[in-house]
Design a protein around this motif. Structure first.
Motif, PDB file in Angstrom:
ATOM      1  N   ALA A  20      -4.879   4.431   3.034  1.00 46.06           N
ATOM      2  CA  ALA A  20      -5.036   3.043   2.607  1.00 46.06           C
ATOM      3  C   ALA A  20      -4.679   2.083   3.747  1.00 46.06           C
ATOM      4  O   ALA A  20      -5.343   1.057   3.942  1.00 46.06           O
ATOM      5  CB  ALA A  20      -4.148   2.766   1.395  1.00 46.06           C
ATOM      6  N   LEU A  28     -10.881   3.677  -0.910  1.00 40.26           N
ATOM      7  CA  LEU A  28      -9.657   3.975  -1.636  1.00 40.26           C
ATOM      8  C   LEU A  28      -9.965   4.436  -3.056  1.00 40.26           C
ATOM      9  O   LEU A  28      -9.343   5.369  -3.573  1.00 40.26           O
ATOM     10  CB  LEU A  28      -8.765   2.731  -1.658  1.00 40.26           C
ATOM     11  N   ARG A  82      -7.642  -4.385  -4.478  1.00 42.66           N
ATOM     12  CA  ARG A  82      -7.643  -3.485  -3.323  1.00 42.66           C
ATOM     13  C   ARG A  82      -8.777  -2.478  -3.337  1.00 42.66           C
ATOM     14  O   ARG A  82      -9.219  -2.010  -2.286  1.00 42.66           O
ATOM     15  CB  ARG A  82      -6.307  -2.746  -3.242  1.00 42.66           C
ATOM     16  N   THR A 142      -0.244   1.648  -5.731  1.00 44.63           N
ATOM     17  CA  THR A 142      -1.684   1.900  -5.665  1.00 44.63           C
ATOM     18  C   THR A 142      -2.121   2.783  -6.824  1.00 44.63           C
ATOM     19  O   THR A 142      -3.166   2.539  -7.444  1.00 44.63           O
ATOM     20  CB  THR A 142      -2.035   2.551  -4.324  1.00 44.63           C
ATOM     21  N   LEU A 187       0.822  -1.209   0.000  1.00 46.06           N
ATOM     22  CA  LEU A 187       0.000   0.000   0.000  1.00 46.06           C
ATOM     23  C   LEU A 187       0.859   1.264   0.000  1.00 46.06           C
ATOM     24  O   LEU A 187       0.356   2.367   0.238  1.00 46.06           O
ATOM     25  CB  LEU A 187      -0.946   0.002   1.209  1.00 46.06           C
TER      26      LEU A 187
END
Length: 786
Positions: free
Chosen positions: A341, A382, A364, A459, A335
């Protein structure tokens, strides 16, 4: 009253008599109170009242059957809850709104105004805690005014950044914290502001811009946050009121109003010389005198601490144990150390388990949805956070951003422009857009090397990949990516055998190993291009090692029957090289490689083949064949100051060392000259290999064991600290094994302990057992048993 107050009373009009009791009791306690709004039926509270609500240190909401249905009371309670200033009290039995059911509420349904009532006194203690007054302390206004939310928990890490912000604000009136969304800019800014109250007689004020969409509303929002009246001409009135203020203003989340925010800050700084700004934004304001703090990801230790804290918030029984420690570490790394996150992941950990959570990070954006209920909508998942940042991009910026997702492990400016440009966005435009994406904190940049290197955080890359797929551009971009690196790596093998120093080779070509791997994955995949794959493998195999090298070379040979002859020759040579260094070489493989390669005219393929065959003969103790190989290498006429030229000299030295009746003095002189030349041009591998494969050259193992051990120890230590390649690791491990033999044979004081430590270092650093190390272990066992 006007201006900031200790307590803002929120109540329904029908409860005004009860509100009067609270106002009088609070005033008697020395607290300043805003309460009599004087609203008429159907009338919204005015701008001044809203400003008082935002500036109040505590918002006391009086819940009753009437107030729970009042949209004004509910709106005030919601804002107070978000600002962490909500202190509710029940004055009449009723069911609270569902969003406040879990909030602690004092029961004052029986209270009728007595200040000595225990229930009321307990409530006053709660209010004093929010206002910042200790129980029993004089109820006077704090020395420093402001509206910073109450600290509910300590900040994890960021000590260095806090100190940096404090230093910068001593000399600059404008400091901007910038970084990607969710990195923790707001939390850090508030904590920094809390520590900078000295000299801020007129307050430390938090102005939240995220809820705003209209740039024209900026001045009004600032005035309301600071408890100032909002006039017909907010900017003019605001400038006039701030002219003589000594204050610190935290302007939070400016990126979507960046132009208006920059203009307003510039005006205030020009008209109010004693006002300072601490700004948070994904993009800097770009004003004269602005000092920038680029917020990096949390450190590994701090990220894990935050994860555990959030997990314990969801389940107090959660602990970090040896069983879940590795998963927690990997989750935080995956992350990117992004605080938001990690908080979301931590909140899910008790329910899913750390191993399951780690496995689900490939998806994710569906997994990490555990934001705080009181957070802004864009911070509750997220994907929402990244959607917010993406929505601020112009179409051409969004196109370049998603196209950068095809890169792995970073990319150069040239690569980005070549791959992300198209008919509508040329290379120069792509370069300018890339600079803008860096400024917006969507692309990270590393300027520590000679040339800037860019990358998307994992990410960000995962998000950009989803956008790339949605746009239907993935197949074309992967082809463009593979074609770019096929062209880029075309000179790699020549550079490797040529006069490029190893450090320069690593900086130029080795740094693209992940992009080569990604391009090969696509090229030999179902939608790929095997022609590009063969070219990539034939020229780039030297960047790969071990199983990866064997895998792609075999795939290229299997699918590249129609490839150009030089490429096929290089692949056959590479197959032998990979086999030799993984201890899988055999005579049949040597014969096959020689049949293909020596029949052609590709100098690079032949150099690779002869190097691999010479190594094969050394490790299989067939030194008698080295003379012929050395002669073939010499015929290629590589200059001595190249990797290939030095390798030829090294093979000649090794061949000489295997000859019968060798003159050791001549051999040692030859080795010294070779090692000096290798060091001069940075070919450290050659030094290691020469030491490792020859037991009779520079190191006098038999004539002077003590001197040999001292010399070998120095070279082995250097190699174990930083092996330069797989060949360097192999050679270093070989040398360490021979050193272990010598120590075990000598068996002096401390020698056996040194052998144990040396073997452990080799196993940790090199990861494989080599021939000398095998019989070093045997010798050690014999010596240890004496």
């Amino acid at each position: 009253m006007t201006g900031p107050c200790d307590v803002f009373l929120s109540y329904a009009r029908e409860d005004q008599a009860r509100a009067q009791l609270f106002a009088d009791a609070f005033a008697a306690e020395g607290l300043t109170v805003w309460w009599d709004r004087g609203l008429r039926a159907g009338e919204a509270y005015d701008e001044v009242t809203e400003a008082a609500l935002r500036a109040a240190r505590a918002v006391v909401v009086l819940w009753s059957k009437t107030s729970v249905t009042s949209r004004w009371v509910r709106a005030e309670a919601t804002l107070a809850d978000r600002n962490k200033t909500l202190v509710p009290a029940m004055i009449e039995p009723c069911e609270r709104p569902i969003m406040f059911e879990l909030t602690h509420t004092a029961d004052l349904t029986l209270w009728r105004g007595e200040r000595t009532d225990p229930a009321f006194q307990g409530f006053v203690r709660d209010v004093r805690g929010f206002v910042g007054l200790a129980v029993g302390a004089p109820a006077t206004a704090p020395a420093v005014r402001g509206n910073l939310p109450r600290r509910l928990e300590t900040l994890i890490g960021r000590a260095g950044e806090l100190a940096q912000i404090a230093r910068l604000l001593e000399t600059s009136a404008l400091v901007t914290l910038t970084g990607p969304g969710g990195i923790g800019k707001t939390r850090l800014a508030i904590e920094a502001a809390r520590a900078l109250t000295e000299g801020c007689e007129d307050g430390v004020w938090l102005v939240e811009l995220a809820p705003l969409s209209d740039p024209a509303a900026l001045a009004g929002a600032m005035a309301r946050a600071m408890g100032l009246p909002v006039t017909v001409d907010p900017p003019t009135e605001l400038l006039e009121r701030l002219r003589n203020w000594r204050a610190l203003i935290v302007l939070d989340n400016c990126e979507h109003l960046i132009e208006a925010a920059a203009a307003m800050v510039e005006q205030i700084l020009q008209h109010a010389p004693q006002v300072r700004f601490l700004v948070t934004s994904q993009e800097v304001l770009g004003l004269e005198g602005e000092r920038v703090v680029r917020l990096r990801s949390l450190s590994e230790e701090d990220a894990q601490e935050l994860f555990v804290r959030r997990a314990q918030g969801a389940d107090p029984a959660f602990t970090r144990t040896p069983a879940n420690a590795a998963a927690i570490r990997d989750i935080c790394a995956r992350l990117d150390g992004i605080a938001l996150a990690i908080e979301m992941a931590g909140a899910r950990a008790p329910a899913l388990g750390c191993d399951t959570l780690l496995a689900r990070l490939d998806d994710r954006f569906r997994t990490l949805t555990g934001g705080r209920r009181t957070a802004m909508a864009r911070q509750r998942t997220l994907i929402a956070m990244l959607d917010w940042s993406h929505s601020l991009l112009a179409p051409e910026e969004a196109a370049v951003f998603r196209r950068l997702a095809v890169f792995a492990g970073g990319f150069s400016l040239e690569a980005a422009c070549a791959v992300a440009s198209d008919a509508h966005t040329d290379a120069i435009a792509a370069e300018n857009i890339l600079a803008g994406l860096v400024a917006k904190s969507l692309v990270a940049v590393d300027r520590t090397g000679a040339r800037a290197r860019f990358r998307l955080l994992e990410t960000m890359r995962a998000y950009a990949q989803t956008r790339l797929a949605e746009a239907g551009e993935a197949p074309a971009l992967h082809r463009r990516h593979a074609a770019h690196f096929a062209a880029f790596l075309a000179p790699a093998l020549a550079a490797y055998w040529g006069d490029m120093r190893p450090t320069d080779f690593a900086a130029r070509f080795g740094i693209e190993r992940d992009n080569l791997q990604t391009a090969l994955d696509w090229a030999f995949g179902p939608d790929g291009d095997t022609g590009l794959g063969v070219t990539l493998a034939a020229n780039g195999f030297i960047l790969l090692a071990g199983a990866r090298q064997q895998r792609w070379v075999e795939a290229a040979l299997a699918q590249g029957a129609g490839a150009p002859a030089p490429e096929r020759e290089r692949l056959h040579a590479a197959r032998l090289l990979a086999a030799v260094y993984s201890f899988q070489g055999d005579d049949m493989l040597v014969t096959e490689a020689r049949r293909v390669v020596t029949a052609g005219a590709d100098r690079l393929a032949l150099t690779t083949l002869l190097s691999a065959e010479a190594t094969y003969r050394v490790v299989t103790a067939r030194g008698q064949g080295l003379e012929a190989i050395t002669a073939d290498l010499a015929a290629l006429a590589w200059p001595a100051r190249t990797r290939a030229g030095l390798m030829i000299l090294a093979r000649e030295t090794l061949a000489l060392s295997h000859a019968e009746d060798v003159d050791l003095a001549v051999l040692r002189a030859r080795s010294d000259a070779l090692i000096t030349a290798a060091r001069d041009v940075g070919q450290v591998d050659t030094v290691h290999i020469t030491y490792a494969f020859s037991e009779t050259t520079d190191i006098p193992w038999r004539e002077d064991p003590d001197r040999a051990i001292a010399a070998a120890r120095e070279v082995a230590d250097a190699g174990l600290e930083r092996p330069d390649s797989e060949a360097g690791m192999y050679a270093t491990a070989n040398l360490a094994g021979r050193l272990a033999c010598a120590l075990a044979e000598r068996a002096g004081p401390g020698d056996l302990e040194e052998v144990r430590a040396l073997l452990a270092r080799v196993e940790r650093r090199c990861g494989f057992i080599v021939p000398h190390l095998r019989y070093a272990l045997a010798a050690f066992c014999l010596a240890d048993g004496r």
